[in-house]
Scaffold this active site. Structure first.
Site, PDB file in Angstrom:
ATOM      1  N   LEU A 121       4.398  -2.190  16.442  1.00 37.76           N
ATOM      2  CA  LEU A 121       2.308  -2.169  16.574  1.00 37.76           C
ATOM      3  C   LEU A 121       2.775  -0.596  16.128  1.00 37.76           C
ATOM      4  CD1 LEU A 121       3.605  -2.447  20.674  1.00 37.76           C
ATOM      5  CD2 LEU A 121       1.587  -3.927  19.307  1.00 37.76           C
ATOM      6  N   ASP A 122       0.992   0.374  15.735  1.00 38.12           N
ATOM      7  CA  ASP A 122       0.989   1.386  15.465  1.00 38.12           C
ATOM      8  C   ASP A 122       1.449   2.512  16.299  1.00 38.12           C
ATOM      9  OD1 ASP A 122      -1.839   2.293  16.604  1.00 38.12           O
ATOM     10  OD2 ASP A 122      -1.964   0.157  16.444  1.00 38.12           O
ATOM     11  N   TYR A 123       1.408   3.338  15.800  1.00 44.86           N
ATOM     12  CA  TYR A 123       1.671   4.992  16.582  1.00 44.86           C
ATOM     13  C   TYR A 123       1.247   4.809  17.762  1.00 44.86           C
ATOM     14  CZ  TYR A 123       3.568   9.399  16.664  1.00 44.86           C
ATOM     15  OH  TYR A 123       4.444  10.159  16.821  1.00 44.86           O
ATOM     16  N   SER A 125      -1.118   2.780  19.292  1.00 48.26           N
ATOM     17  CA  SER A 125      -0.429   1.170  20.372  1.00 48.26           C
ATOM     18  C   SER A 125       0.758   1.227  21.114  1.00 48.26           C
ATOM     19  CB  SER A 125      -0.733   0.222  19.219  1.00 48.26           C
ATOM     20  OG  SER A 125      -1.936   0.173  18.830  1.00 48.26           O
TER      21      SER A 125
END
Length: 258
Positions: A121-123, A125
């Protein structure tokens, strides 16, 4: 002349060398009491190395043989563990970071040897990440062939209509790395300046949900992944994790062809 104790010890050694009773292996894997596991065998629901087994005396080597219940792999290796983790915002989907940012290792610690995350998951999210030290499971979950379905709750900047969701499902959006279509998209709540939508898609491309909504003019304010395949985030608190049950593991294994 050997006494009764030594004969019993030798018999036990022989039995151990020949493997462990199948019903005991199933019970140790969390599939119920020995009596319940015996019933599973008698009902013809258990396979060992692809062969149906109905004999209660059958012995297996849990580290070398494959056991399946109703066609799904039973996880027998006691050293294997699979976790569901609720990643908070501002946590890096990595085990280490040279910049010193907070990572998944800071949440799970060093309790589980060789554990790694399956997907990212991106930073900014948050939500569900699966972690495991089962290499075979990890390879299947990550393989593009299986494209495991993922569910997200996105809070968007601005009010959108149902036509936007329909377009993202039927037509999709052309991004720099290809055309993306959502499998499903539904509005959960809408205000004058924000919309909450539920999105389901198979793609595992980087930041794909954010990039799709950016492309149609509705940037994502908040993004939470709530489900991967059959595994749900549920009531798991942010920054915590839990061990998947055998039922969840069988469902996930079946989803990815194991």
């Amino acid at each position: 002349m050997p006494n009764a104790y030594s004969r019993a010890a030798k018999a036990q050694d022989k039995n151990d060398n020949e493997g462990i009773r199948l019903q005991k292996v199933l019970a140790q894997a969390g599939l119920g009491s020995r009596r319940k596991c015996e019933q599973l065998i008698v009902e013809g629901r258990v396979e060992v190395d692809g062969q149906l087994v109905t004999e209660l005396g059958t012995r297996v080597d849990p580290l070398r043989q494959e056991v399946r219940l109703d066609g799904s792999r039973v996880h027998l290796n006691p050293n294997h563990v699979t976790l569901a983790l609720n990643k908070p915002r501002k946590v890096l989907s990595a085990m280490d970071d040279p910049k010193g940012r907070y990572t998944l290792r800071d949440i799970v610690g060093d309790k589980y040897e060789h554990i790694f995350h399956m997907g990212r998951l991106d930073y900014d999210s948050e939500g569900l990440i699966l972690m495991t030290n089962d290499g075979e499971l990890s390879q299947h979950v990550m393989h593009p062939k299986y494209e495991v379905e993922k569910t997200y709750i996105a809070t968007l900047d601005g009010r959108i209509g149902g036509n936007v969701c329909r377009r993202l499902v039927t037509q999709g959006v052309q991004l720099d790395d290809g055309l993306i279509r959502f499998d499903r998209c539904a509005i959960i709540d809408a205000k004058s300046d924000a919309t909450i939508v539920k999105v389901v898609l198979h793609s595992g491309k980087n930041r794909v949900v954010r990039r799709v909504f950016d492309a149609v003019g509705y940037p994502v304010r908040r993004l939470v992944r709530t489900q991967i395949g059959p595994i749900k985030l549920g009531e798991l608190k942010s920054g915590s994790y839990r061990v998947l049950s055998q039922t969840e593991l069988r469902s996930l294994s079946k989803e990815v062809g194991l």
